[in-house]
Design an enzyme around this catalytic site. Structure first.
Site, mmCIF file in Angstrom:
data_model
loop_
_atom_site.group_PDB
_atom_site.id
_atom_site.type_symbol
_atom_site.label_atom_id
_atom_site.label_comp_id
_atom_site.label_asym_id
_atom_site.label_seq_id
_atom_site.Cartn_x
_atom_site.Cartn_y
_atom_site.Cartn_z
ATOM 1 N N CYS A 186 -15.061 7.976 -11.959
ATOM 2 C CA CYS A 186 -13.697 8.010 -11.404
ATOM 3 C C CYS A 186 -13.416 6.823 -10.474
ATOM 4 O O CYS A 186 -12.261 6.576 -10.128
ATOM 5 C CB CYS A 186 -13.442 9.326 -10.681
ATOM 6 S SG CYS A 186 -13.652 10.757 -11.741
ATOM 7 N N HIS B 279 -7.148 8.153 -5.991
ATOM 8 C CA HIS B 279 -7.668 8.864 -7.168
ATOM 9 C C HIS B 279 -7.157 10.307 -7.092
ATOM 10 O O HIS B 279 -7.167 10.931 -6.032
ATOM 11 C CB HIS B 279 -9.195 8.824 -7.143
ATOM 12 C CG HIS B 279 -9.819 9.669 -8.196
ATOM 13 N ND1 HIS B 279 -9.409 9.648 -9.514
ATOM 14 C CD2 HIS B 279 -10.831 10.585 -8.139
ATOM 15 C CE1 HIS B 279 -10.142 10.497 -10.207
ATOM 16 N NE2 HIS B 279 -11.007 11.078 -9.400
ATOM 17 N N ASN C 111 -7.120 15.365 -13.165
ATOM 18 C CA ASN C 111 -8.001 14.230 -12.863
ATOM 19 C C ASN C 111 -8.283 13.478 -14.163
ATOM 20 O O ASN C 111 -8.999 13.990 -15.028
ATOM 21 C CB ASN C 111 -9.287 14.774 -12.240
ATOM 22 C CG ASN C 111 -10.283 13.700 -11.871
ATOM 23 O OD1 ASN C 111 -10.141 12.548 -12.262
ATOM 24 N ND2 ASN C 111 -11.301 14.081 -11.121
#
Ligand code: UT7
Length: 322
Positions: free
Chosen positions: A116, A249, A279
């Site tokens: 990520c 993020h 996500n």
């Protein structure tokens, strides 16, 4: 001074949004919309159809970013894709994407794997190529079909993620663009978030799905995001008051709220896509940035902070003038 400046953004999400209730019904999950929204802020995500690849999602995102920058594909002289879900073991997703974009100028194309935090790593690498003077026009992409590595029987992970792609064109410029970046990794925490399988003889060996100690990741994320953001801000010689927008993020609204609070930023100064995208791992920051730009909230000349965190354990931040 040779700066690297973002001159165009683009993104792409596959198919229609899948609501929490639709996901729960489709996979027979012991969960609820209320739990997912309260604990994560996620209301829906996009899931790629069978056969769709990361390079397939990246292609329209890149075409949109190039159009926004007013650049043709053959003007790109560096192509970096951040992905955890590459099309193949090899060639790289970036090489496959280069062919799909019709780039025939022989520019370097490679993937970056920092889960990520991948887009933060890719952006920072591209910035260094451009500032060194060797390259002038980079396409930096985050693309994921993360749904492929989810265990749909594990409610503690499968409700959190989605698929998508985001891209930026990063060009050499006399005007300030990226002001500072900071990257870190601590491999001793690899066990709290991983997909520990391998391929051998065409078969997955071990466990190919995402496994996560959610609470440990949550605590770690809140800690390192504050540290890496502070490092990038200090390296740029700025302070928190100079930040116009936080593009974090998009893992969990509670992590974003905590980070914004530590930076002294109201939530109205955060670009939020977690409710609609979930996500999307390496794609989440460029997807959110494109949304902020296209909605007219992020304006030319404003100061923007990107920050990401993920498996490894990795983290990164970039402070830039848009
Ligand atoms: O990109 C970076 C990657 N990941 C992240 O940043 C994620 C970081 N972690 C988180 O966002 C949160 O830890 C989660 C959203 C994953 C979990 O939230 P939490 O508030 O930490 O919940 P928990 O893990 O403490 O679980 C609380 C309860 C448990 O039940 P018991 O043991 O209290 O009976 C879980 O089994 O919630 C249960 N649970 C669920 N219940 C309904 C876990 N997942 C679900 C679910 N639906 N989907």
């Amino acid at each position: 001074m040779n700066y690297a400046r973002i001159t165009g953004t683009g993104s792409y999400l596959p198919g229609a949004p899948v609501s929490n209730d639709a996901l729960i019904a489709a996979y027979g999950l012991d969960s609820s919309d209320t739990w997912i929204v309260e604990r994560t802020g996620i209301k829906a995500r996009h899931l790629a159809a069978a056969g769709t690849t990361s390079s397939g999602l990246a292609l329209p995102a890149c075409q949109r970013a190039l159009a926004a920058a007013g650049r043709r594909p053959d003007e790109v002289d560096l192509l970096i894709v951040a992905t955890t879900t590459p099309d193949y073991i090899f060639p790289s997703t970036a090489a496959l994407l280069q062919a799909k974009l019709g780039i025939k100028n022989g520019c370097p194309a490679f993937d970056v794997q920092a889960v990520c935090s991948g887009f933060m790593y890719a952006l920072s690498i591209a910035e260094k190529f451009i500032r060194s003077g060797t390259h002038k026009c980079a396409l930096v992409v985050g693309a994921e079909v993360f749904s492929r590595i989810l265990d749909w029987r594990d409610r503690s992970t499968c409700v959190l993620f989605g698929d998508g792609a985001g891209a930026v064109v990063l060009e050499a410029s006399a005007e300030p663009g990226i002001l500072a970046t900071a990257l870190h990794a601590d491999g001793s925490y690899s066990n709290i978030l991983s997909a520990p399988g391998q391929m051998s003889g065409g078969q997955p060996i071990g466990d190919p799905f995402v496994r996560m100690d959610g609470q440990a990741v949550f605590k770690m994320a809140v800690k390192v995001l504050a540290e890496v953001a502070a490092e990038a801000i200090a390296a740029a010689g700025l302070s928190n008051e100079n930040i116009d927008w936080l593009v974090p993020h998009q893992a969990n609204i509670r992590i974003i709220q905590s980070t914004a609070k530590k930076l002294g930023l109201p939530m109205s100064r955060c670009i939020l896509t977690v409710a609609d995208h979930g996500n999307t791992s390496a794609a989440s920051i460029p997807l959110a940035f494109d949304e902020g730009v296209r909605s007219g909230r992020i304006q030319a000349g404003q100061t923007v902070l990107f920050e990401g965190v993920g498996g490894g354990f990795t983290c990164g931040a970039a402070l830039l003038k848009f």
